[in-house]
Design an enzyme around this catalytic site. Structure first.
Site, PDB file in Angstrom:
ATOM      1  N   VAL A 267       0.836  -1.233  -0.071  1.00  0.00           N
ATOM      2  CA  VAL A 267       0.046   0.041   0.072  1.00  0.00           C
ATOM      3  C   VAL A 267       0.926   1.413   0.010  1.00  0.00           C
ATOM      4  O   VAL A 267       0.568   1.962  -0.663  1.00  0.00           O
ATOM      5  CB  VAL A 267      -0.795  -0.033   1.133  1.00  0.00           C
ATOM      6  CG1 VAL A 267      -1.748   1.359   1.217  1.00  0.00           C
ATOM      7  CG2 VAL A 267      -1.970  -1.295   1.080  1.00  0.00           C
TER       8      VAL A 267
ATOM      9  N   GLY B 294      -0.174   2.422   7.965  1.00  0.00           N
ATOM     10  CA  GLY B 294       0.080   2.278   9.252  1.00  0.00           C
ATOM     11  C   GLY B 294      -1.337   1.433   9.960  1.00  0.00           C
ATOM     12  O   GLY B 294      -0.939   0.873  10.881  1.00  0.00           O
TER      13      GLY B 294
ATOM     14  N   ASP C  71       7.998   4.083   5.065  1.00  0.00           N
ATOM     15  CA  ASP C  71       6.785   5.128   5.057  1.00  0.00           C
ATOM     16  C   ASP C  71       7.444   6.605   5.192  1.00  0.00           C
ATOM     17  O   ASP C  71       7.095   7.466   4.381  1.00  0.00           O
ATOM     18  CB  ASP C  71       5.858   5.028   6.200  1.00  0.00           C
ATOM     19  CG  ASP C  71       4.652   5.644   6.157  1.00  0.00           C
ATOM     20  OD1 ASP C  71       4.039   5.712   5.210  1.00  0.00           O
ATOM     21  OD2 ASP C  71       4.398   6.445   7.074  1.00  0.00           O
TER      22      ASP C  71
ATOM     23  N   ASP D   3       7.324   9.218   1.875  1.00  0.00           N
ATOM     24  CA  ASP D   3       6.660  10.541   2.319  1.00  0.00           C
ATOM     25  C   ASP D   3       7.423  11.704   1.495  1.00  0.00           C
ATOM     26  O   ASP D   3       6.991  12.526   1.070  1.00  0.00           O
ATOM     27  CB  ASP D   3       6.490  10.783   3.838  1.00  0.00           C
ATOM     28  CG  ASP D   3       5.150  10.049   4.235  1.00  0.00           C
ATOM     29  OD1 ASP D   3       4.680   9.427   3.364  1.00  0.00           O
ATOM     30  OD2 ASP D   3       5.301  10.045   5.490  1.00  0.00           O
TER      31      ASP D   3
END
Length: 234
Positions: free
Chosen positions: A31, A70, A87, A91
């Protein structure tokens, strides 16, 4: 501020969707990767062409992956240092693509060197704001400050006003395109203030930590006197 309250709200809303993905055998890392790819594609395909409305719609759809992955990791009990690292790293990639897309527009068809520079400043300052907190924490400081404009604020201001600015080209709404420069100036100024807040906080915390360490060393048995005796003997 937005990171504190909005994240909690959207986490509750997206929990059923995260559970569905887990039942389908989708991993949180997948994801994360798909979400970042979608944001980068939306920013670099639409924004340099001046399609701010459709670019923002595309980015908004994928940007929620930052909350979903998350949530999935917590539900599955697989939260890890690797997941947090991936993650956070992606970002930065997504943010760079968004402001890079605006910079490309202004460097090309938008033909505005000043706004191109502002967009580049937003890109760079956002990266540095994140780095200051990560670096401060890596040397053992709490960095107990969030700052005026964090990532959530940067994204909301830029995407909302940038998307509305796209109404000019997509729907023919007059004069509304001014909202994009306004958004970039707000993010640039807010990021500068946030950077200063974090640097000042790290400086203060570092001074306090160094003073506490010095006091502890001076108060240790045989600390100062032992050092003096050793120096005399040599």
């Amino acid at each position: 501020m937005l990171n504190k309250y909005a994240r909690a709200f959207f986490t509750r809303v997206l929990t059923p969707f995260a559970a569905l993905l887990l039942r389908r055998g989708v991993s949180p890392d997948t994801v994360t990767l798909i979400g970042t790819a979608g944001v980068v594609a939306g920013a670099l395909v639409f924004y340099p062409r001046g399609e701010f409305f459709w670019g923002t719609i595309c980015i908004t759809v994928f940007v929620f992956s930052d909350l979903v992955d998350g949530n999935m990791a917590r539900q599955a009990g697989v939260s890890s240092r690797w997941g947090a690292f991936l993650d956070s790293t992606l970002d930065r990639v997504a943010d760079g693509a968004i402001f890079g897309g605006f910079a490309l527009w202004y460097a090309g068809t938008g033909d505005n060197d000043m706004m191109c520079a502002v967009a580049i400043f937003c890109l760079a300052s956002g990266q540095v704001v994140s780095y200051t907190k990560a670096r401060g924490e890596s040397i053992g400081l709490p960095v107990a400050v969030n700052g005026l404009v964090e990532r959530a604020e940067r994204l909301v201001i830029t995407l909302v006003l940038g998307g509305l600015a796209g109404f000019h080209r997509t729907f023919g709404v007059p004069a509304i395109q001014i909202l994009l420069p306004i958004a970039l100036w707000i993010v640039a100024a807010g990021s500068l203030v946030t950077l200063c807040q974090r640097v000042i906080t790290v400086r203060r915390e570092a001074a306090e930590a160094d003073a506490a360490k010095a006091d502890a060393g001076a108060g240790a048995p045989g600390g100062a006197s032992g050092a003096g005796a050793s120096g005399a003997a040599s």
